[in-house]
Scaffold this motif. Structure first.
Motif, PDB file in Angstrom:
ATOM      1  N   ASN A 180       9.713 -40.072  -7.159  1.00 11.88           N
ATOM      2  CA  ASN A 180      10.550 -41.187  -6.729  1.00 11.88           C
ATOM      3  C   ASN A 180      12.006 -41.014  -7.175  1.00 11.88           C
ATOM      4  OD1 ASN A 180      10.578 -43.442  -5.089  1.00 11.88           O
ATOM      5  ND2 ASN A 180      10.422 -44.851  -6.819  1.00 11.88           N
ATOM      6  N   GLU A 181      12.482 -39.756  -7.172  1.00 10.15           N
ATOM      7  CA  GLU A 181      13.857 -39.452  -7.544  1.00 10.15           C
ATOM      8  C   GLU A 181      14.543 -38.746  -6.378  1.00 10.15           C
ATOM      9  OE1 GLU A 181      14.152 -38.648 -12.204  1.00 10.15           O
ATOM     10  OE2 GLU A 181      13.020 -37.102 -11.155  1.00 10.15           O
ATOM     11  N   TRP A 182      15.837 -38.862  -6.323  1.00  8.02           N
ATOM     12  CA  TRP A 182      16.645 -38.182  -5.309  1.00  8.02           C
ATOM     13  C   TRP A 182      17.095 -36.852  -5.902  1.00  8.02           C
ATOM     14  CZ3 TRP A 182      16.778 -40.816  -0.765  1.00  8.02           C
ATOM     15  CH2 TRP A 182      16.463 -42.164  -0.810  1.00  8.02           C
ATOM     16  N   LEU A 183      16.237 -35.831  -5.832  1.00  7.15           N
ATOM     17  CA  LEU A 183      16.495 -34.524  -6.434  1.00  7.15           C
ATOM     18  C   LEU A 183      16.884 -33.490  -5.393  1.00  7.15           C
ATOM     19  CD1 LEU A 183      13.431 -34.242  -8.844  1.00  7.15           C
ATOM     20  CD2 LEU A 183      15.806 -34.608  -9.499  1.00  7.15           C
ATOM     21  N   SER A 184      17.735 -32.568  -5.804  1.00  4.01           N
ATOM     22  CA  SER A 184      18.042 -31.425  -4.951  1.00  4.01           C
ATOM     23  C   SER A 184      17.006 -30.335  -5.204  1.00  4.01           C
ATOM     24  CB  SER A 184      19.431 -30.872  -5.283  1.00  4.01           C
ATOM     25  OG  SER A 184      19.419 -30.173  -6.517  1.00  4.01           O
ATOM     26  N   VAL A 185      17.002 -29.346  -4.330  1.00  9.45           N
ATOM     27  CA  VAL A 185      16.236 -28.139  -4.630  1.00  9.45           C
ATOM     28  C   VAL A 185      16.934 -27.471  -5.810  1.00  9.45           C
ATOM     29  CG1 VAL A 185      15.406 -27.781  -2.272  1.00  9.45           C
ATOM     30  CG2 VAL A 185      17.545 -26.740  -2.983  1.00  9.45           C
ATOM     31  N   ILE A 186      16.277 -26.528  -6.421  1.00 10.79           N
ATOM     32  CA  ILE A 186      16.888 -25.771  -7.515  1.00 10.79           C
ATOM     33  C   ILE A 186      17.694 -24.636  -6.897  1.00 10.79           C
ATOM     34  CG2 ILE A 186      16.422 -24.323  -9.521  1.00 10.79           C
ATOM     35  CD1 ILE A 186      13.866 -26.046  -9.910  1.00 10.79           C
ATOM     36  N   HIS A 187      18.978 -24.583  -7.242  1.00  8.92           N
ATOM     37  CA  HIS A 187      19.879 -23.588  -6.669  1.00  8.92           C
ATOM     38  C   HIS A 187      20.047 -22.416  -7.633  1.00  8.92           C
ATOM     39  CE1 HIS A 187      20.952 -26.515  -3.628  1.00  8.92           C
ATOM     40  NE2 HIS A 187      21.245 -27.384  -4.563  1.00  8.92           N
ATOM     41  N   PRO A 188      19.597 -21.215  -7.262  1.00 11.08           N
ATOM     42  CA  PRO A 188      19.847 -20.047  -8.116  1.00 11.08           C
ATOM     43  C   PRO A 188      21.310 -19.619  -7.971  1.00 11.08           C
ATOM     44  CG  PRO A 188      18.610 -19.418  -6.158  1.00 11.08           C
ATOM     45  CD  PRO A 188      18.802 -20.896  -6.093  1.00 11.08           C
ATOM     46  N   LEU A 189      22.027 -19.557  -9.070  1.00 13.92           N
ATOM     47  CA  LEU A 189      23.439 -19.174  -9.023  1.00 13.92           C
ATOM     48  C   LEU A 189      23.700 -17.817  -9.653  1.00 13.92           C
ATOM     49  CD1 LEU A 189      25.353 -22.494  -9.795  1.00 13.92           C
ATOM     50  CD2 LEU A 189      24.808 -21.478  -7.585  1.00 13.92           C
ATOM     51  N   GLU A 190      22.999 -17.510 -10.758  1.00 14.15           N
ATOM     52  CA  GLU A 190      23.172 -16.234 -11.461  1.00 14.15           C
ATOM     53  C   GLU A 190      24.649 -15.964 -11.773  1.00 14.15           C
ATOM     54  OE1 GLU A 190      20.620 -14.583 -12.636  1.00 14.15           O
ATOM     55  OE2 GLU A 190      19.177 -15.872 -11.606  1.00 14.15           O
ATOM     56  N   VAL A 191      25.314 -16.937 -12.388  1.00 13.54           N
ATOM     57  CA  VAL A 191      26.703 -16.793 -12.795  1.00 13.54           C
ATOM     58  C   VAL A 191      26.702 -16.430 -14.276  1.00 13.54           C
ATOM     59  CG1 VAL A 191      28.930 -17.941 -13.005  1.00 13.54           C
ATOM     60  CG2 VAL A 191      27.429 -18.503 -11.089  1.00 13.54           C
ATOM     61  N   ASN A 192      27.083 -15.190 -14.560  1.00  9.98           N
ATOM     62  CA  ASN A 192      27.017 -14.669 -15.927  1.00  9.98           C
ATOM     63  C   ASN A 192      28.385 -14.217 -16.404  1.00  9.98           C
ATOM     64  OD1 ASN A 192      24.131 -14.903 -16.095  1.00  9.98           O
ATOM     65  ND2 ASN A 192      24.008 -13.127 -14.751  1.00  9.98           N
ATOM     66  N   ASP A 193      28.511 -14.101 -17.707  1.00 15.40           N
ATOM     67  CA  ASP A 193      29.720 -13.622 -18.366  1.00 15.40           C
ATOM     68  C   ASP A 193      30.925 -14.496 -18.012  1.00 15.40           C
ATOM     69  OD1 ASP A 193      30.998 -11.944 -20.167  1.00 15.40           O
ATOM     70  OD2 ASP A 193      31.685 -10.582 -18.585  1.00 15.40           O
ATOM     71  N   VAL A 194      30.740 -15.809 -18.173  1.00 17.63           N
ATOM     72  CA  VAL A 194      31.804 -16.746 -17.823  1.00 17.63           C
ATOM     73  C   VAL A 194      32.619 -17.138 -19.051  1.00 17.63           C
ATOM     74  CG1 VAL A 194      30.542 -17.722 -15.879  1.00 17.63           C
ATOM     75  CG2 VAL A 194      30.386 -18.832 -18.088  1.00 17.63           C
ATOM     76  N   SER A 195      33.875 -17.371 -18.824  1.00 22.07           N
ATOM     77  CA  SER A 195      34.718 -17.991 -19.831  1.00 22.07           C
ATOM     78  C   SER A 195      34.466 -19.496 -19.776  1.00 22.07           C
ATOM     79  CB  SER A 195      36.183 -17.671 -19.548  1.00 22.07           C
ATOM     80  OG  SER A 195      37.010 -18.321 -20.463  1.00 22.07           O
ATOM     81  N   PHE A 196      34.475 -20.040 -18.564  1.00 24.30           N
ATOM     82  CA  PHE A 196      34.098 -21.431 -18.323  1.00 24.30           C
ATOM     83  C   PHE A 196      33.872 -21.617 -16.829  1.00 24.30           C
ATOM     84  CE2 PHE A 196      38.657 -21.466 -17.723  1.00 24.30           C
ATOM     85  CZ  PHE A 196      38.858 -22.307 -16.649  1.00 24.30           C
ATOM     86  N   ILE A 197      33.219 -22.707 -16.485  1.00 24.23           N
ATOM     87  CA  ILE A 197      33.056 -23.127 -15.096  1.00 24.23           C
ATOM     88  C   ILE A 197      33.599 -24.545 -15.017  1.00 24.23           C
ATOM     89  CG2 ILE A 197      31.431 -23.649 -13.232  1.00 24.23           C
ATOM     90  CD1 ILE A 197      29.509 -21.616 -14.547  1.00 24.23           C
ATOM     91  N   ARG A 198      34.513 -24.789 -14.109  1.00 27.96           N
ATOM     92  CA  ARG A 198      35.064 -26.135 -13.911  1.00 27.96           C
ATOM     93  C   ARG A 198      34.342 -26.756 -12.718  1.00 27.96           C
ATOM     94  NH1 ARG A 198      37.887 -30.096 -16.544  1.00 27.96           N
ATOM     95  NH2 ARG A 198      39.027 -31.357 -15.067  1.00 27.96           N
ATOM     96  N   MET A 199      33.595 -27.854 -12.962  1.00 30.59           N
ATOM     97  CA  MET A 199      32.842 -28.501 -11.891  1.00 30.59           C
ATOM     98  C   MET A 199      33.463 -29.858 -11.576  1.00 30.59           C
ATOM     99  SD  MET A 199      28.964 -29.993 -11.473  1.00 30.59           S
ATOM    100  CE  MET A 199      28.189 -28.698 -12.328  1.00 30.59           C
ATOM    101  N   SER A 200      33.606 -30.118 -10.290  1.00 30.08           N
ATOM    102  CA  SER A 200      34.010 -31.431  -9.818  1.00 30.08           C
ATOM    103  C   SER A 200      33.219 -31.701  -8.546  1.00 30.08           C
ATOM    104  CB  SER A 200      35.519 -31.480  -9.550  1.00 30.08           C
ATOM    105  OG  SER A 200      35.869 -30.532  -8.558  1.00 30.08           O
ATOM    106  N   ALA A 201      33.332 -32.907  -8.010  1.00 26.59           N
ATOM    107  CA  ALA A 201      32.585 -33.244  -6.805  1.00 26.59           C
ATOM    108  C   ALA A 201      33.292 -34.360  -6.056  1.00 26.59           C
ATOM    109  CB  ALA A 201      31.161 -33.663  -7.153  1.00 26.59           C
ATOM    110  N   PHE A 202      32.956 -34.456  -4.762  1.00 35.85           N
ATOM    111  CA  PHE A 202      33.444 -35.573  -3.958  1.00 35.85           C
ATOM    112  C   PHE A 202      32.457 -35.823  -2.834  1.00 35.85           C
ATOM    113  CE2 PHE A 202      35.052 -31.999  -1.535  1.00 35.85           C
ATOM    114  CZ  PHE A 202      34.906 -32.403  -0.207  1.00 35.85           C
ATOM    115  N   THR A 203      32.552 -37.005  -2.245  1.00 33.19           N
ATOM    116  CA  THR A 203      31.766 -37.325  -1.062  1.00 33.19           C
ATOM    117  C   THR A 203      32.617 -38.202  -0.154  1.00 33.19           C
ATOM    118  OG1 THR A 203      29.720 -38.269  -0.196  1.00 33.19           O
ATOM    119  CG2 THR A 203      30.657 -39.332  -2.140  1.00 33.19           C
ATOM    120  N   LEU A 204      32.373 -38.101   1.136  1.00 33.29           N
ATOM    121  CA  LEU A 204      33.053 -38.953   2.107  1.00 33.29           C
ATOM    122  C   LEU A 204      32.322 -40.272   2.291  1.00 33.29           C
ATOM    123  CD1 LEU A 204      34.003 -36.249   4.758  1.00 33.29           C
ATOM    124  CD2 LEU A 204      35.362 -37.095   2.823  1.00 33.29           C
ATOM    125  N   ASP A 205      31.194 -40.411   1.627  1.00 34.55           N
ATOM    126  CA  ASP A 205      30.382 -41.623   1.697  1.00 34.55           C
ATOM    127  C   ASP A 205      30.995 -42.683   0.777  1.00 34.55           C
ATOM    128  OD1 ASP A 205      28.488 -43.607   1.726  1.00 34.55           O
ATOM    129  OD2 ASP A 205      26.873 -42.378   0.929  1.00 34.55           O
TER     130      ASP A 205
END
Length: 166
Positions: free
Chosen positions: A69-94
């Motif tokens: 009963n949750e609104w879950l996404s599938v699991i996304h494989p990214l395989e992002v390695n050896d990072v200094s950092f990842i900057r995440m942001s998001a938006f929606t038109l909804d």
């Protein structure tokens, strides 16, 4: 030289924004079976992913509830390695739904706890809901998203990946 200048400029811009650090929290080993088996993926919300040079955009729809009963996404494989950092942001038109969005990261055999991506209070673009950016200081094998309700249009998660320069 041009890439270095762009990276330095981006780091300067990111350092001025409000930052939430991810990657230092206690991890959990209790992973619900529904997030690890391929059989359940059909009932989870699908997404499209666009990879650019150092940016990953995930267009995540939230239209169906999981067995839990949750609104879950599938699991996304990214395989992002050896990072200094990842900057995440998001938006929606909804603009109608007032849902919260969360994510969790899988790295080194463990899932992190769910982390909320807070909605930005700054009204930069009145035609979209914007979720504040945050920095992730760890590698990301997989990522999963969650919402507390359905959305009329996808939530676009943008991950800027700054790799180590060593």
């Amino acid at each position: 030289m041009k890439k270095t200048s762009v990276l330095l400029l981006l780091c300067l811009v990111c350092s001025c924004a409000k930052t939430i650090e991810v990657g230092n929290e206690k991890r959990t080993k209790n992973v619900p079976p529904s997030t690890t088996t391929g059989k359940v993926a059909a009932v989870l919300n699908q997404a499209s992913i666009e990879h650019q040079e150092n940016v990953i955009e995930i267009y995540q729809a939230f239209q169906a509830k999981s067995k839990e009963n949750e609104w879950l996404s599938v699991i996304h494989p990214l395989e992002v390695n050896d990072v200094s950092f990842i900057r995440m942001s998001a938006f929606t038109l909804d603009l109608e739904s007032k849902g919260e969005v969360q994510f969790r990261i899988y790295d080194k055999g463990q899932w992190s706890s769910w982390t909320e991506l807070p909605e930005s209070r700054e009204q930069v673009n009145p035609n979209r809901r914007v979720f504040s950016g945050l920095n992730i200081f760890q590698d990301v094998e997989k990522i999963q998203f969650k919402s507390n309700g359905a959305t009329q249009s996808p939530v676009v998660f943008r991950l800027f990946v700054a790799l180590n320069q060593n």
